[in-house]
Design a protein around this motif. Structure first.
Motif, PDB file in Angstrom:
ATOM      1  N   ALA A 416       0.835  -1.206   0.000  1.00  0.00           N
ATOM      2  CA  ALA A 416       0.000   0.000   0.000  1.00  0.00           C
ATOM      3  C   ALA A 416       0.868   1.254   0.000  1.00  0.00           C
ATOM      4  N   LEU A 417       1.908   1.251   0.805  1.00  0.00           N
ATOM      5  CA  LEU A 417       2.765   2.427   0.907  1.00  0.00           C
ATOM      6  C   LEU A 417       3.493   2.709  -0.403  1.00  0.00           C
ATOM      7  N   ASP A 418       3.914   1.667  -1.093  1.00  0.00           N
ATOM      8  CA  ASP A 418       4.589   1.861  -2.383  1.00  0.00           C
ATOM      9  C   ASP A 418       3.668   2.553  -3.394  1.00  0.00           C
ATOM     10  N   ILE A 419       2.397   2.151  -3.402  1.00  0.00           N
ATOM     11  CA  ILE A 419       1.434   2.762  -4.323  1.00  0.00           C
ATOM     12  C   ILE A 419       1.235   4.238  -3.990  1.00  0.00           C
ATOM     13  N   GLY A 425       4.739  11.155  -5.264  1.00  0.00           N
ATOM     14  CA  GLY A 425       5.971  11.598  -5.891  1.00  0.00           C
ATOM     15  C   GLY A 425       5.753  12.382  -7.172  1.00  0.00           C
ATOM     16  N   GLY A 426       4.568  12.316  -7.729  1.00  0.00           N
ATOM     17  CA  GLY A 426       4.259  13.058  -8.938  1.00  0.00           C
ATOM     18  C   GLY A 426       3.801  14.479  -8.692  1.00  0.00           C
ATOM     19  N   LEU A 427       3.662  14.881  -7.417  1.00  0.00           N
ATOM     20  CA  LEU A 427       3.254  16.258  -7.098  1.00  0.00           C
ATOM     21  C   LEU A 427       4.495  17.134  -6.976  1.00  0.00           C
ATOM     22  N   SER A 428       4.464  18.282  -7.588  1.00  0.00           N
ATOM     23  CA  SER A 428       5.680  19.098  -7.701  1.00  0.00           C
ATOM     24  C   SER A 428       5.922  20.031  -6.521  1.00  0.00           C
ATOM     25  N   VAL A 465      13.219  11.716   1.450  1.00  0.00           N
ATOM     26  CA  VAL A 465      12.777  11.725   2.851  1.00  0.00           C
ATOM     27  C   VAL A 465      12.179  10.391   3.271  1.00  0.00           C
ATOM     28  N   TRP A 466      11.733   9.582   2.311  1.00  0.00           N
ATOM     29  CA  TRP A 466      11.122   8.296   2.649  1.00  0.00           C
ATOM     30  C   TRP A 466      12.128   7.320   3.246  1.00  0.00           C
TER      31      TRP A 466
END
Length: 484
Positions: A416-419, A425-428, A465-466
């Protein structure tokens, strides 16, 4: 005339816990041309690191040692509090099978408590698992048994772990163990016991602590952020984040009144957003909503809630420890704090004591829903059952219920976390940090570090940060590295 937030260089920080306030502080420290606006849904700063008060007594929500090997975090602590830190000697024990074991382990104490015969069985079990380990290490149970043996796992890991998480250790993923106790092994624990050494982070002998509790750190940080031109709004909840392509264009913030009633919503137009919201709530706040698979993944994330029943006693401290871990299943309490052992200024009078009875629960279950006076009676009865103090010596109590205290590492969380991570990650202009913002059981310092790195990303650096507290332990030298 009030200048609309659209016309300001605003950075919206969601949450006023350690990560959120660190992000605001770091923005100002680095001289970014952004005005931090911190919004916090509750009435206090500090999150789970806040300090509550009742009848002149102050208490910590779970016990927060200030110890780190991250220089940037240490520097911020010194900048904010300085001489208001005290040095606290660590003393803790484990209660199991009617006996108290020193923790960290002391060899003679352990042998006398558990017995020579059982000690030999533990050693034999350890050797067996060294020769015939689990071939896979997918679960906490497999990870621990491979390093400590089945018998020691049964004695000192299984019961307490299930009490904390509310699920069998066979369902908890191994990466939680690898993150939290990876530096500890049986051979190292025995050597520590023989030599008096403590070369693992979890076994430090002393730590720093704010003299008025951890909330003092975050109350002071809030004040500094405000003094330097930022804003911290309490009782303010982000109810919606409006997307425009790959950007958070605006956020709708609802201000709650002192009477608990919702007020009007205000739309804020931030240039950057740093969020500490729990991911399950965060994903539901976006408009338009993320793809169905992302929302489904967020719904699979689970949390463990926490409750502390603080008992004020009519006599001085019933035990000298900072805290005691309660492994025995005969009582529901999981850990017990003695707040004077953290700082004398936490307790109202030298003739009384303040004891925190900690329970790991799920919101809505029987204990969570129990009236406060019944929780007082239960906690007092368990304190007496453990031989620590008579129930009749309780002269006051306070109950704190903390939602989403611990992100759960169950069999579903990693996928779930990977999704979720892939979509965010696509938000700028958006980053998520902190314990619940990353769904990682970080300590306070690693939550702070994730916020520092997020701000440095805003400043033009490139940090993941992940992976804070995944690839680096406390006792590795940490150095922030630019990757771009």
């Amino acid at each position: 005339m009030v200048v609309p937030f659209r016309l300001r260089q605003t950075a919206l920080v969601i949450g006023a816990g350690p990560a959120g306030l660190t992000a605001a502080y770091e923005m100002q420290k680095l001289g970014l041309k952004l005005r931090p606006l911190v919004v916090e849904a509750s009435s206090m700063v500090g999150g789970i690191s806040r300090t509550e008060a009742h009848q002149g007594n102050r208490f910590d929500i779970g016990g927060h040692r200030f110890f780190t090997k991250v220089p940037e975090v240490e520097t911020m602590w010194d900048e904010v509090l300085g001489d208001d830190f005290i040095t606290v000697p660590r003393m803790s024990r484990i209660y199991y099978r009617g006996r108290y074991f020193s923790y960290p382990l002391k060899l003679l104490d352990a042998l006398s408590n558990i017995g020579v015969y059982e000690s030999f069985r533990i050693l034999a079990s350890y050797l067996k698992w060294q020769v015939f380990p689990h071939k896979a290490e997918e679960t906490f149970e497999q990870w621990v048994m491979n390093r400590f043996g089945g018998r020691l796992y049964m004695h000192f890991f299984r019961t307490y772990t299930q009490k904390v998480w509310g699920i069998p250790p066979s369902r908890i993923q191994a990466d939680w163990a690898a993150q939290r106790i990876r530096n500890l092994s049986l051979s190292k624990a025995v050597w520590n016991a023989i030599a008096g050494a403590n070369d693992t982070a979890s076994l430090i002998e002393q730590f720093r602590y704010p003299r008025l509790g951890p909330g003092m750190m975050w109350e002071r940080t809030r004040d500094l952020v405000v003094e330097r031109g930022g804003e911290v709004r309490l009782g303010a909840e982000v109810v919606r984040m409006n997307l425009d392509g790959d950007r958070v264009d605006s956020a709708d913030v609802r201000q709650w009144g002192d009477d608990g009633k919702p007020g009007d919503e205000e739309r804020i137009y931030p240039q950057e957003v740093v969020s500490t919201m729990a991911l399950r709530d965060l994903i539901e706040a976006f408009d338009p909503p993320p793809p169905p698979e992302v929302r489904e993944a967020a719904a699979r994330l689970r949390y463990r809630d926490f409750m502390i029943v603080t008992l004020h006693l009519d006599h001085p401290d019933p035990f000298p420890d900072n805290w005691i871990y309660i492994h025995s299943p005969e009582v529901k309490v999981g850990r017990i704090q003695n707040f004077r052992a953290w700082s004398p200024e936490m307790v109202a009078s030298p003739d009384t004591s303040s004891i925190g009875m900690e329970y790991f629960v799920n919101e809505g279950d029987e204990m969570w829903s129990m009236p406060d006076d019944r929780l007082r009676d239960l906690a007092a009865a368990e304190l007496e059952k453990l031989g620590l103090a008579k129930a009749g010596t309780v002269i006051g109590h306070a109950v704190i219920r903390q939602r989403k205290a611990y992100p759960v590492y169950d069999e579903h969380y990693r996928e779930a976390l990977d999704i979720i991570q892939g979509w965010l990650g696509g938000l700028s202009n958006f980053q998520t940090v902190g314990r619940n913002g990353l769904h990682r059981y970080n300590n306070q310092d690693h939550s702070m570090l994730s916020a520092m790195l997020a701000v440095r990303n805003i400043a033009g650096e490139s940090h993941d940060v992940w992976n804070v507290n995944v690839e680096r332990s406390y006792h590795e030298d940490f150095e922030v590295r630019k990757t771009a």
